[in-house]
Design an enzyme around this catalytic site. Structure first.
Site, mmCIF file in Angstrom:
data_model
loop_
_atom_site.group_PDB
_atom_site.id
_atom_site.type_symbol
_atom_site.label_atom_id
_atom_site.label_comp_id
_atom_site.label_asym_id
_atom_site.label_seq_id
_atom_site.Cartn_x
_atom_site.Cartn_y
_atom_site.Cartn_z
ATOM 1 N N GLU A 105 42.952 41.805 32.498
ATOM 2 C CA GLU A 105 41.937 40.808 32.148
ATOM 3 C C GLU A 105 41.173 41.226 30.905
ATOM 4 O O GLU A 105 40.781 40.393 30.093
ATOM 5 C CB GLU A 105 40.988 40.569 33.330
ATOM 6 C CG GLU A 105 41.601 39.730 34.447
ATOM 7 C CD GLU A 105 42.642 40.480 35.258
ATOM 8 O OE1 GLU A 105 42.676 41.728 35.204
ATOM 9 O OE2 GLU A 105 43.434 39.813 35.966
ATOM 10 N N HIS A 138 39.376 35.789 46.408
ATOM 11 C CA HIS A 138 39.802 34.525 45.805
ATOM 12 C C HIS A 138 38.724 33.445 45.887
ATOM 13 O O HIS A 138 38.937 32.337 45.427
ATOM 14 C CB HIS A 138 41.084 34.024 46.492
ATOM 15 C CG HIS A 138 42.189 35.025 46.413
ATOM 16 N ND1 HIS A 138 42.446 35.933 47.411
ATOM 17 C CD2 HIS A 138 43.050 35.298 45.419
ATOM 18 C CE1 HIS A 138 43.457 36.713 47.045
ATOM 19 N NE2 HIS A 138 43.831 36.357 45.840
#
Ligand SMILES: Cc1ncc(C[n+]2csc(CCOP(=O)(O)OP(=O)(O)O)c2C)c(N)n1
Length: 690
Positions: A425, A494
């Site tokens: 990321e 999530h």
């Protein structure tokens, strides 16, 4: 032909600048306070090799990602001596007009090499440099701009920086994509006090990378000008040829303390200091040049020229005014270009943005679209309209994203414009920053909100980039990230919201759309805008038809900071955003004309006026959000209301949110923590009865 006189000039200037600053700080009792350099870093010992490197960085679109010991390189790329001295003094002009440490430099240019905005975080220079390298490839091969042929990005770092995430992330990017990128490691054996053996086994990164795929590796003595020049010529030629990246490690001595306040006590013996002093590259440069290339007289003349130039520059730098405090809040966000406040580099040009246009009027009778389809459609139209848009992230290419939002886009627009990335990321965001500075419009996907964590450094630095370069640079990128609870399921990884983190981060716009039409309008506004944007895609909206709305048209934009009133009422204001909007709508239906319901749509900026106006009318307010309660964005809204609308309140300002626990997995647990239609209605009921 190597211009050794020029190299010697820059090495001598760098040394003279260090001399001036160090001498001033050493004699701090006898010099005026305004001549002191609060945060002084010396490049002494690194200077000669950097000046040689600088002589190779001359491509029209070359860029350097550098760090606090890189001033010699900047001098050779065109930094004026006055700016070089004024910035550490914190004076106006220069890299940041007194906003940032003087050696955290940058150098914008549209006609020659650029120095990307540096940051204080060791290793953070690497991934934006790789992004610039990828933008070179994009301009060259996809946009067919021949002026990018043979151009390169170079990232400079110390041997300590090779232990950072940014180094490895960019090395992966550069080698897997065969980017035109040079890693220039100046190994002085010390990271402040820590020895190089702690950063890589054996202390030699070049040796350890010998077998790394797609990487030309060279290792040499950075105090030897002939060897440095030869190796640099070889690696730069290799990278310019377009066959892939290279890494060069040059050993250099650190001939000063790490920085002004460091006295080297406890970690460096006198003998070690003396041994390094004997490796000073400047006498070696002189020995190489005189008398073969320059005469004794030429060298003396050069020294006199340097002394004169530095003297004039010092006078100019000290005479510059100190920055005025009243301007310090400027350039957190883009300002109007009419006022002449356009950034020098980064993002789309004024002309490109004007040509894209946009309308705030939604098209009539558009077909109903689910949230995921809406985001995909907005991406598709922007990819069609603007050749500078690139869409990327983990799995977004062939698969179309784990949420299928980018499904089909790679097939339609090709692998150059819609692509998968390596699993980093920091790499995704750092790359986006480098690409945006390179004039592209990057739209990066972070697979789930939680997985933005590894990119925190790059996200924060992206947000402050315009401010800390005093508007010289901007990096308008769009970061799409799904988060929040899913359909009947959650979990700590999530289903995180934590949008408040981005509202707190300086310089970001944060969109939290609750439906397809707003999603399209906000995403498009971000992609045609000049500020970096977090675009939150709520998982439950991606998974259900809750956020479905009519297609508002190919040019529809929603301006940031404008709330939408979903219900008019007179007795209580409910403020919310994202997926909670739908629960609040159902709860409000139970109260007839009583609830004034506001969907904020964006939390940075947020529509203070709409909220305050509503609260002044109703006298009661409930803020509902999914993010956890403590220091959630609701606290910011509550504090504003308490201060600005205190005398209009008939009840305490109230908040309903997840009560400081991570999002759980099982449906029973999930419904135990999330605000529901029932709990929202109960809270409204209580407030109405106060
Ligand atoms: C991410 C991060 N961690 C820690 C620091 C504090 N710090 C500043 S310089 C430095 C050492 C860097 O050493 P190296 O990369 O070898 O460069 P050198 O100073 O030797 O040129 C450290 C730990 C920082 N600036 N950034």
């Amino acid at each position: 032909m190597t211009d050794w006189r020029r190299i010697a000039y820059h090495a001598l200037v760098s040394r003279a600048l260090d001399d001036v600053e160090e001498a001033t700080n050493r004699n701090r009792r006898s010099v005026p306070e305004e001549h002191l350099v609060p945060y002084q870093f010396s490049a002494r010992g690194h200077d000669v090799a950097q000046a040689i490197l600088g002589s190779f960085i001359d491509g029209r679109h070359d860029a350097a990602g550098a760090y606090y010991r890189s001033r010699p390189l900047l001098l050779s790329l065109g930094l004026t001596l006055e700016d070089a001295l004024a910035s550490p003094l914190g004076r106006t002009g220069g890299f940041s007009s007194g906003r940032d440490i003087g050696v955290v430099c940058n150098l914008p240019s549209t006609t020659g090499p650029v120095v990307l905005p540096m940051a204080g975080d060791v290793g953070s220079q690497y991934t934006p440099s790789a992004g610039w390298a990828q933008s070179i490839v994009y301009h060259r091969d996809t946009l067919k701009d021949d002026s990018y042929k043979g151009c390169i990005a170079v990232a400079l770092g110390g041997e300590g920086s090779v232990a950072t995430n940014g180094f490895w992330s960019s090395l992966t990017m550069a080698t897997t994509l065969k980017l035109p990128m040079l890693f220039y490691i100046e190994d002085n054996g010390l990271g402040i006090s820590v020895k190089g053996e702690m950063q890589t086994p054996g202390g030699d990164i070049a040796k350890n990378l010998t077998c790394f795929g797609n990487l030309l590796v060279r290792n040499g003595d950075g105090t030897n000008p002939v060897e440095s020049e030869k190796l640099l010529a070889e690696v730069v030629k290799h990278v310019r040829s377009g066959t892939g990246p290279a890494l060069i490690r040059l050993t250099v001595p650190r001939l000063a303390s790490h920085s002004g306040p460091d006295n080297q006590k406890g970690y460096r013996t006198e003998a070690e200091i003396a041994a390094d002093a004997a490796r000073d590259p400047l006498p070696k440069l002189r020995a190489h040049l005189v008398p073969g290339i320059l005469s004794e007289k030429d060298w003396k003349k050069l020294e006199a020229e340097v002394a004169r130039d530095v003297g004039v520059a010092l006078e100019g730098a000290r005479a510059r005014p100190a920055p005025a405090g009243d301007k310090v809040k400027r350039f957190v966000y883009a300002e109007t270009r009419e006022a002449g406040d356009a950034e020098t580099m980064g993002g789309l040009s004024e002309k490109e943005i004007a040509a894209l246009g946009g309308t705030e009027t939604a098209a009539a009778e558009g077909e109903m679209l689910r949230f995921a389809d809406a985001v995909r459609r907005a991406l598709r139209t922007e990819l069609e309209r603007n050749p500078k848009v690139v869409v990327f992230g983990e799995d977004v290419g062939v698969k179309g994203g784990v949420h299928l939002v980018t499904e089909g886009l790679q097939k339609k627009f090709g692998r150059e414009r819609v692509f998968d990335t390596s699993l980093s990321e920091e790499g995704i965001i750092g790359r986006a920053v480098g690409m945006a500075i390179g004039g592209l419009m990057p739209v990066a996907e972070i697979q789930f909100r939680k997985y933005a964590d590894p990119a925190t450094e790059q996200l924060n630095n992206c947000g402050t980039l315009r401010w800390r370069t005093a508007n010289r640079f901007a990096a308008p990128i769009v970061v799409r990230m799904p988060g929040g609870f899913g359909k009947d399921v959650g979990d700590p990884w999530h289903s995180l919201s934590a949008e408040v983190v981005f509202a707190h981060a300086i310089g970001w716009q944060v969109a939290m759309p609750s439906n397809s039409a707003d999603a399209i309008g906000l995403l498009r506004a971000a992609m045609r805008g000049r500020n970096p944007t977090i675009f939150f895609e709520h998982r439950s909206l991606l998974m259900t038809s809750d956020g479905s709305a009519r297609y508002p048209g190919d040019d529809y934009v929603v301006p940031f900071g404008r709330a939408k009133t979903l219900r008019d009422g007179n007795d209580i204001t409910v403020v919310t955003w994202g997926a909670m909007v739908h629960r609040c709508v159902h709860a409000a239906e139970q109260f007839g004309e009583k609830v004034d319901l506001l969907d904020l749509r964006t939390i940075a900026p947020w529509d203070r006026n709409a909220v305050l106006e509503s609260v002044r009318k109703t006298g009661r307010v409930l803020i509902v959000h999914e993010d956890t309660l403590t220091a959630g964005f609701g606290a910011e809204i509550a504090a504003t209301i308490a201060r600005e609308a205190f005398w209009s309140l008939d009840a305490p300002v109230d908040r309903l949110a997840v009560e400081d626990v991570p999002m759980p997995y099982h449906e029973n647990l999930l419904s135990a923590v999330l605000p529901s239609v029932t709990t929202i209605a109960e809270r409204i009921d209580v407030l109405l009865s106060v």
